[in-house]
Design a protein around this motif. Structure first.
Motif, PDB file in Angstrom:
ATOM      1  N   GLU A  40      23.755  12.439  23.347  1.00 67.58           N
ATOM      2  CA  GLU A  40      23.229  13.746  22.944  1.00 67.58           C
ATOM      3  C   GLU A  40      24.065  14.872  23.560  1.00 67.58           C
ATOM      4  OE1 GLU A  40      20.967  14.797  20.929  1.00 67.58           O
ATOM      5  OE2 GLU A  40      19.796  13.017  20.386  1.00 67.58           O
ATOM      6  N   TYR A  41      24.503  14.686  24.796  1.00 67.85           N
ATOM      7  CA  TYR A  41      25.365  15.689  25.426  1.00 67.85           C
ATOM      8  C   TYR A  41      26.674  15.820  24.658  1.00 67.85           C
ATOM      9  CZ  TYR A  41      28.587  17.791  28.787  1.00 67.85           C
ATOM     10  OH  TYR A  41      29.533  18.587  29.377  1.00 67.85           O
ATOM     11  N   PHE A  42      27.251  14.683  24.305  1.00 64.35           N
ATOM     12  CA  PHE A  42      28.500  14.718  23.553  1.00 64.35           C
ATOM     13  C   PHE A  42      28.316  15.338  22.166  1.00 64.35           C
ATOM     14  CE2 PHE A  42      30.613  11.080  26.081  1.00 64.35           C
ATOM     15  CZ  PHE A  42      31.307  11.993  26.870  1.00 64.35           C
ATOM     16  N   GLU A  43      27.109  15.239  21.616  1.00 67.26           N
ATOM     17  CA  GLU A  43      26.848  15.881  20.332  1.00 67.26           C
ATOM     18  C   GLU A  43      26.972  17.403  20.446  1.00 67.26           C
ATOM     19  OE1 GLU A  43      25.758  14.604  16.763  1.00 67.26           O
ATOM     20  OE2 GLU A  43      27.386  13.690  17.918  1.00 67.26           O
ATOM     21  N   GLU A  44      26.682  17.920  21.631  1.00 69.96           N
ATOM     22  CA  GLU A  44      26.872  19.348  21.858  1.00 69.96           C
ATOM     23  C   GLU A  44      28.352  19.675  22.067  1.00 69.96           C
ATOM     24  OE1 GLU A  44      24.425  21.462  21.632  1.00 69.96           O
ATOM     25  OE2 GLU A  44      22.794  19.994  21.511  1.00 69.96           O
ATOM     26  N   VAL A  45      29.054  18.800  22.733  1.00 72.43           N
ATOM     27  CA  VAL A  45      30.484  19.023  23.002  1.00 72.43           C
ATOM     28  C   VAL A  45      31.306  18.861  21.730  1.00 72.43           C
ATOM     29  CG1 VAL A  45      32.492  18.193  24.304  1.00 72.43           C
ATOM     30  CG2 VAL A  45      30.243  18.273  25.403  1.00 72.43           C
ATOM     31  N   PHE A  46      31.026  17.804  20.977  1.00 77.17           N
ATOM     32  CA  PHE A  46      31.733  17.524  19.725  1.00 77.17           C
ATOM     33  C   PHE A  46      30.763  17.789  18.561  1.00 77.17           C
ATOM     34  CE2 PHE A  46      33.595  14.760  22.990  1.00 77.17           C
ATOM     35  CZ  PHE A  46      34.928  15.141  22.918  1.00 77.17           C
ATOM     36  N   SER A  47      30.445  19.044  18.370  1.00 79.96           N
ATOM     37  CA  SER A  47      29.362  19.418  17.464  1.00 79.96           C
ATOM     38  C   SER A  47      29.793  19.469  16.007  1.00 79.96           C
ATOM     39  CB  SER A  47      28.812  20.790  17.873  1.00 79.96           C
ATOM     40  OG  SER A  47      29.785  21.796  17.630  1.00 79.96           O
ATOM     41  N   VAL A  48      28.792  19.419  15.142  1.00 86.13           N
ATOM     42  CA  VAL A  48      29.046  19.522  13.716  1.00 86.13           C
ATOM     43  C   VAL A  48      29.628  20.892  13.381  1.00 86.13           C
ATOM     44  CG1 VAL A  48      26.695  20.304  13.216  1.00 86.13           C
ATOM     45  CG2 VAL A  48      28.017  19.154  11.430  1.00 86.13           C
ATOM     46  N   ASP A  49      29.276  21.914  14.150  1.00 86.03           N
ATOM     47  CA  ASP A  49      29.813  23.260  13.924  1.00 86.03           C
ATOM     48  C   ASP A  49      31.334  23.314  14.132  1.00 86.03           C
ATOM     49  OD1 ASP A  49      27.303  24.199  13.366  1.00 86.03           O
ATOM     50  OD2 ASP A  49      26.940  24.970  15.389  1.00 86.03           O
ATOM     51  N   ASN A  50      31.833  22.362  14.919  1.00 85.03           N
ATOM     52  CA  ASN A  50      33.274  22.294  15.166  1.00 85.03           C
ATOM     53  C   ASN A  50      33.970  21.234  14.314  1.00 85.03           C
ATOM     54  OD1 ASN A  50      33.409  24.348  17.173  1.00 85.03           O
ATOM     55  ND2 ASN A  50      32.520  22.934  18.657  1.00 85.03           N
ATOM     56  N   GLY A  67      21.712   7.899   1.975  1.00 87.88           N
ATOM     57  CA  GLY A  67      22.720   8.945   1.999  1.00 87.88           C
ATOM     58  C   GLY A  67      23.216   9.312   3.376  1.00 87.88           C
ATOM     59  N   ALA A  68      22.609   8.743   4.423  1.00 89.24           N
ATOM     60  CA  ALA A  68      23.024   9.077   5.784  1.00 89.24           C
ATOM     61  C   ALA A  68      24.323   8.369   6.142  1.00 89.24           C
ATOM     62  CB  ALA A  68      21.943   8.690   6.789  1.00 89.24           C
ATOM     63  N   ASN A  69      25.141   9.036   6.926  1.00 89.92           N
ATOM     64  CA  ASN A  69      26.269   8.363   7.548  1.00 89.92           C
ATOM     65  C   ASN A  69      25.740   7.574   8.743  1.00 89.92           C
ATOM     66  OD1 ASN A  69      28.522   9.450   5.940  1.00 89.92           O
ATOM     67  ND2 ASN A  69      27.955  11.415   6.852  1.00 89.92           N
ATOM     68  N   VAL A  70      26.615   6.955   9.475  1.00 86.26           N
ATOM     69  CA  VAL A  70      26.204   6.235  10.673  1.00 86.26           C
ATOM     70  C   VAL A  70      25.490   7.192  11.627  1.00 86.26           C
ATOM     71  CG1 VAL A  70      28.485   6.598  11.718  1.00 86.26           C
ATOM     72  CG2 VAL A  70      27.002   4.827  12.612  1.00 86.26           C
ATOM     73  N   THR A  71      24.407   6.719  12.230  1.00 90.11           N
ATOM     74  CA  THR A  71      23.636   7.544  13.167  1.00 90.11           C
ATOM     75  C   THR A  71      23.476   6.817  14.493  1.00 90.11           C
ATOM     76  OG1 THR A  71      21.456   6.668  12.557  1.00 90.11           O
ATOM     77  CG2 THR A  71      22.320   8.519  11.237  1.00 90.11           C
ATOM     78  N   LEU A  72      22.885   7.536  15.448  1.00 90.70           N
ATOM     79  CA  LEU A  72      22.614   6.945  16.754  1.00 90.70           C
ATOM     80  C   LEU A  72      21.742   5.702  16.632  1.00 90.70           C
ATOM     81  CD1 LEU A  72      21.854  10.226  18.757  1.00 90.70           C
ATOM     82  CD2 LEU A  72      23.936   8.841  18.875  1.00 90.70           C
ATOM     83  N   ALA A  73      20.864   5.671  15.652  1.00 90.47           N
ATOM     84  CA  ALA A  73      20.021   4.496  15.440  1.00 90.47           C
ATOM     85  C   ALA A  73      20.871   3.280  15.125  1.00 90.47           C
ATOM     86  CB  ALA A  73      19.026   4.762  14.309  1.00 90.47           C
ATOM     87  N   ASP A 132      27.867  14.618  12.455  1.00 87.24           N
ATOM     88  CA  ASP A 132      26.594  14.691  13.168  1.00 87.24           C
ATOM     89  C   ASP A 132      25.936  13.319  13.077  1.00 87.24           C
ATOM     90  OD1 ASP A 132      24.073  15.170  14.181  1.00 87.24           O
ATOM     91  OD2 ASP A 132      23.853  17.117  13.207  1.00 87.24           O
ATOM     92  N   VAL A 133      25.964  12.562  14.168  1.00 89.32           N
ATOM     93  CA  VAL A 133      25.415  11.208  14.128  1.00 89.32           C
ATOM     94  C   VAL A 133      23.913  11.169  14.423  1.00 89.32           C
ATOM     95  CG1 VAL A 133      27.602  10.071  14.677  1.00 89.32           C
ATOM     96  CG2 VAL A 133      26.057  10.744  16.521  1.00 89.32           C
ATOM     97  N   ARG A 134      23.287  12.330  14.468  1.00 94.01           N
ATOM     98  CA  ARG A 134      21.829  12.357  14.546  1.00 94.01           C
ATOM     99  C   ARG A 134      21.219  12.311  13.148  1.00 94.01           C
ATOM    100  NH1 ARG A 134      21.944  17.297  18.835  1.00 94.01           N
ATOM    101  NH2 ARG A 134      23.489  17.924  17.294  1.00 94.01           N
TER     102      ARG A 134
END
Length: 264
Positions: free
Chosen positions: A97-107, A198-204, A111-113
């Motif tokens: 989750e921390y890395f999701e902020e560092v490597f964010s979808v905005d950048n 339709g989802a890509n790979v996620t944390l699940a 988004d693997v969530r």
């Protein structure tokens, strides 16, 4: 605490063939994060390995790399800020989750969530249930497999066949509950992700794949043997590029280099 905008260094200790650290490796692969990208963010990954020849077997780094701090498990993430302030993250889900902020979808990162509000909710649903599944799976394992005595805290005399049977039933009940929730997407819509059509790979996906692969490699257990829906998902997903094989993970432990895993 120091401002998040301060220059800081992030250090992560990973045991590549371990269960929870491989979640992080699958995560980095799924996000297409390379060693150079990590370097740009001042993130250093330290691979450690199990030194079986030591008087007391322990997880150690290669010579010249910083040892895992005393009292930490793996994975462990340390953020060191410019003013000397240190912040720790210890759990694999929290690290991702921390890395999701560092490597964010905005950048521009995946988004693997989950891409939608529904997919993100499904991801959280699965991860919450998975925590209970793993607990019962571990109870069944430590009461049935003597190979766990080195870390379980039990003696052979304390192992209980009835406890193993009870936990085994709970484990399969919870996996069946999970299957009932995802069957429509996995079987009906042929989704490649547990988080929905339709989802890509996620944390699940990352976390359950790590569990299935680890249990097979370490204990010869097929975690989804009795669960056809999860078997369909596993067979569909195991060939994806983010799923790193054991031999590649062992190479990292043997060489101390991430080239074959992150830079392919």
């Amino acid at each position: 605490m120091s401002s998040q905008n301060q220059q800081h260094e992030t250090t992560v200790w990973l045991w590549p063939t371990g269960l929870f650290p491989r979640r992080i490796i699958y995560y980095l692969r799924a996000k297409n994060i390379t060693s150079s990208m990590l370097h740009e963010k001042n993130i250093r990954l330290i691979p450690i390995f199990l030194d079986k020849d030591a008087p007391t077997p322990d997880l150690v780094p290669h010579p010249g790399l910083e040892a895992r701090p005393t009292g930490t498990s793996v994975p462990a993430l340390r953020i060191t800020y410019a003013d000397g302030t240190i912040f720790w993250i210890y759990e694999s889900n929290a690290i991702m989750e921390y890395f999701e902020e560092v490597f964010s979808v905005d950048n521009g990162y995946l988004d693997v969530r989950g891409a939608t509000i529904q997919q993100r909710a499904r991801t959280r649903d699965i991860l919450s249930l998975l925590s209970d599944v793993i607990t019962w799976s571990n109870v069944a394992l430590v009461h049935s497999d003597p190979n766990t005595l080195s870390w379980s805290g039990l003696t052979e005399g304390e192992m209980s066949e009835s406890a193993a049977k009870h936990a085994h039933g709970k484990f399969h009940m919870l996996l069946s509950r999970l299957e009932a929730r995802i069957q429509g997407d996995v079987v009906g819509n042929k989704s490649e992700s547990l988080s929905g059509d339709g989802a890509n790979v996620t944390l699940a996906d990352l976390c359950i794949m790590a569990q299935v692969e680890y249990m097979q490699e370490m204990y010869g257990l097929d975690w989804v043997a009795e669960h056809g829906v999860l078997r369909v998902w596993y067979d569909r997903s195991k060939g994806q590029s983010w799923v790193v094989g054991r031999s590649a993970l062992q190479d990292v432990e043997r060489t101390g280099e991430w080239t074959g895993v992150l830079d392919i």
